[in-house]
Design a protein around this motif. Structure first.
Motif, PDB file in Angstrom:
ATOM      1  N   GLU A 151       0.815  -1.209   0.000  1.00 51.70           N
ATOM      2  CA  GLU A 151       0.000   0.000   0.000  1.00 51.70           C
ATOM      3  C   GLU A 151       0.853   1.266   0.000  1.00 51.70           C
ATOM      4  O   GLU A 151       0.524   2.233  -0.683  1.00 51.70           O
ATOM      5  N   ARG A 152       1.964   1.273   0.729  1.00 53.61           N
ATOM      6  CA  ARG A 152       2.803   2.480   0.778  1.00 53.61           C
ATOM      7  C   ARG A 152       3.371   2.815  -0.597  1.00 53.61           C
ATOM      8  O   ARG A 152       3.526   3.978  -0.961  1.00 53.61           O
ATOM      9  N   GLN A 206       1.867   1.858  -3.475  1.00 50.66           N
ATOM     10  CA  GLN A 206       0.729   2.287  -4.281  1.00 50.66           C
ATOM     11  C   GLN A 206       0.508   3.789  -4.125  1.00 50.66           C
ATOM     12  O   GLN A 206       0.337   4.518  -5.108  1.00 50.66           O
ATOM     13  N   LYS A 207       0.542   4.268  -2.886  1.00 54.34           N
ATOM     14  CA  LYS A 207       0.340   5.693  -2.632  1.00 54.34           C
ATOM     15  C   LYS A 207       1.479   6.520  -3.227  1.00 54.34           C
ATOM     16  O   LYS A 207       1.243   7.583  -3.822  1.00 54.34           O
ATOM     17  N   ALA A 218      -4.677  13.293   1.863  1.00 55.96           N
ATOM     18  CA  ALA A 218      -4.532  11.879   2.221  1.00 55.96           C
ATOM     19  C   ALA A 218      -5.856  11.132   2.104  1.00 55.96           C
ATOM     20  O   ALA A 218      -5.897   9.992   1.609  1.00 55.96           O
ATOM     21  N   ALA A 219      -6.945  11.764   2.539  1.00 57.22           N
ATOM     22  CA  ALA A 219      -8.250  11.095   2.482  1.00 57.22           C
ATOM     23  C   ALA A 219      -8.683  10.839   1.042  1.00 57.22           C
ATOM     24  O   ALA A 219      -9.260   9.785   0.731  1.00 57.22           O
ATOM     25  N   LEU A 245      -6.673  10.410  -1.541  1.00 57.13           N
ATOM     26  CA  LEU A 245      -5.811   9.356  -2.082  1.00 57.13           C
ATOM     27  C   LEU A 245      -6.297   7.991  -1.614  1.00 57.13           C
ATOM     28  O   LEU A 245      -6.374   7.038  -2.407  1.00 57.13           O
ATOM     29  N   GLN A 246      -6.632   7.886  -0.336  1.00 53.38           N
ATOM     30  CA  GLN A 246      -7.125   6.621   0.197  1.00 53.38           C
ATOM     31  C   GLN A 246      -8.428   6.218  -0.479  1.00 53.38           C
ATOM     32  O   GLN A 246      -8.641   5.050  -0.829  1.00 53.38           O
ATOM     33  N   GLN A 247      -9.306   7.185  -0.705  1.00 57.98           N
ATOM     34  CA  GLN A 247     -10.589   6.904  -1.355  1.00 57.98           C
ATOM     35  C   GLN A 247     -10.398   6.423  -2.787  1.00 57.98           C
ATOM     36  O   GLN A 247     -11.045   5.465  -3.234  1.00 57.98           O
ATOM     37  N   LEU A 271      -7.760   4.925  -4.120  1.00 57.28           N
ATOM     38  CA  LEU A 271      -7.198   3.573  -4.140  1.00 57.28           C
ATOM     39  C   LEU A 271      -8.251   2.539  -3.739  1.00 57.28           C
ATOM     40  O   LEU A 271      -8.333   1.465  -4.351  1.00 57.28           O
ATOM     41  N   ALA A 272      -9.046   2.849  -2.726  1.00 54.52           N
ATOM     42  CA  ALA A 272     -10.067   1.901  -2.274  1.00 54.52           C
ATOM     43  C   ALA A 272     -11.048   1.587  -3.393  1.00 54.52           C
ATOM     44  O   ALA A 272     -11.397   0.421  -3.625  1.00 54.52           O
TER      45      ALA A 272
END
Length: 427
Positions: A255-256, A258-259, A276-277, A279-281, A283-284
């Motif tokens: 995951e690190r 991927q980001k 950050a939020a 980016l997480q969204q 990828l999810a």
């Protein structure tokens, strides 16, 4: 004092300029010293002043800058902007407005000299630290970086404000004091007036920040190298609109990484560092196993999308295309809304064409097919990304549909070809 003056001149002269050398001239102490210093060293340049209109004194500042530039024999121009805050604060909005001017002004090979100095670097470091920035953000301002095909140079980053004030007094320079610098409701001013003087009493702050920023910049460059390698391993490719990578390969990365890949990809397409939020969204949604879900996640000024097991990074789409039509003679390029264009290739016959977008219910019979089918089904077969299917130009001659963009033709014996392309960011 002569040592730092010589270093500033060397910092400019060692970077060749193949176009126009511009200096961003606000009229404040920093840019006034840089303008005077470089003129004294015989550096040929032009000055550009951005009129933000945020102060009642803005017109007087513009007149002052024009007079100083004229006294030094420097060509001068002004660009007026309207600063509109989008919630990120007035300072950030003004900066965005300035850089919009610079990007419009600069041509390939040009240089833009900016007068941020070492104390500005310290303030930038702490501002980004307090906003939770990563390694690249904490590397603060680079002394040189690309902006389109041009280059931004900051030759004063090794110089403190005290040294600039000494130079200005010695040469009897006059400069503008922006009254907003006293407004401690602005984060930068609060740091400058209240926090950093206390820290400087105990530590050599500028020297420590310069060292930390250099180390963090090296770490950020290593992360950038890793991101580039991962982009290649994930099959990065140019698309008609933006770029894409293979989702299967992306899933195999930790995951690190991927980001880190997404951040590097955004930077390469001219995007900003994402929240950050967000980016997480992105990828999810992208990595969900079920089907080709429609997704469109805003990310650093770009948009992350998914189609056929690939993750796309595209510019934002403009509003839904117009329902009108355009008349075209079949030669050169027809400019379409949203930075798109339709261009005639070699051999394409000139004539009287009508071009429009889908309105619903169209059918087409591609050359070589025995019957017509709905355009919706044909665009699916052509694997055109769903977000582009309402934007493909339909080319008619009389009442006959003769070509669907550059995807397929619908009339036998039609010589030549067309090219449907996007001319905006990430291209």
């Amino acid at each position: 004092m002569n040592d730092w003056i010589a270093r500033v001149g060397e910092a400019v002269s060692r970077r060749s300029c193949n176009g126009v050398r511009w200096l961003g001239y606000s009229g404040g102490l920093d840019s006034t010293v840089l303008l005077h210093l470089l003129c004294g060293q015989g550096v040929e340049l032009r000055a550009v002043h951005v009129h933000h209109g945020l102060s009642a004194n803005a017109d007087a500042w513009q007149a002052h800058c024009a007079a100083v530039a004229e006294s030094l024999g420097v060509p001068f121009c002004t660009r007026n902007v309207q600063v509109q805050s989008d919630g990120s604060g007035l300072e950030q909005a003004a900066r965005a407005a300035r850089y919009s001017v610079f990007e419009d002004l600069l041509q390939s090979g040009d240089q833009l000299l900016l007068a941020q100095h070492g104390d500005d670097q310290v303030e930038t470091f702490f501002l980004r630290l307090l906003r939770g920035a990563g390694a690249l953000g904490l590397a603060a301002m680079a002394d040189a970086r690309p902006i389109g095909g041009a280059t931004v140079l900051r030759p004063l980053l090794g110089v403190g404000r005290t040294q600039l004030e000494g130079y200005a007094r010695e040469h009897r320079l006059t400069w503008i004091d922006d009254e907003s610098n006293a407004d401690q409701s602005l984060d930068r001013n609060y740091l400058r007036a209240t926090v950093l003087p206390l820290l400087s009493e105990r530590w050599p702050l500028r020297e420590r920040v310069v060292r930390a920023s250099a180390n963090l910049r090296e770490a950020a460059e290593l992360l950038g190298d890793l991101g580039e390698a991962d982009l290649i391993s994930c099959g990065r490719r140019r698309e008609r609109f933006g770029e894409s990578i293979d989702l299967g390969s992306l899933r195999h990365l930790p995951e690190r990484r991927q980001k880190n890949l997404i951040r590097r990809w955004l930077a390469g397409c001219g995007g900003d560092m994402p929240e950050a939020a967000h980016l997480q969204q992105a990828l999810a949604q992208a990595l969900q196993a079920a089907g080709d879900r429609r997704m469109a996640v805003a990310l650093g000024g770009m948009v992350a999308r998914r189609f056929r097991e690939r993750l796309f990074l595209t510019p934002p789409l403009p509003a839904q295309p117009e329902r009108g039509e355009w008349h075209w003679g079949g030669s050169g390029c027809l400019q379409l809304p949203g930075s798109w264009e339709l261009c005639a290739g070699p051999g394409w016959p000139e004539g009287r064409y009508r071009v429009r977008f889908r309105r619903g219910g169209e059918r087409a019979k591609p050359v070589g097919r025995s019957r017509s089918q709905t355009l919706k089904k044909l665009l699916q077969e052509a694997a055109l990304e769903p977000w582009l299917r309402d934007r493909v130009p339909l080319v008619y001659q009389g009442e006959q549909l003769v070509s669907v963009g550059d995807l397929f033709q619908c009339r036998e014996g039609l010589a030549g070809s067309l090219k449907w392309r996007y001319g905006g960011a990430c291209e």
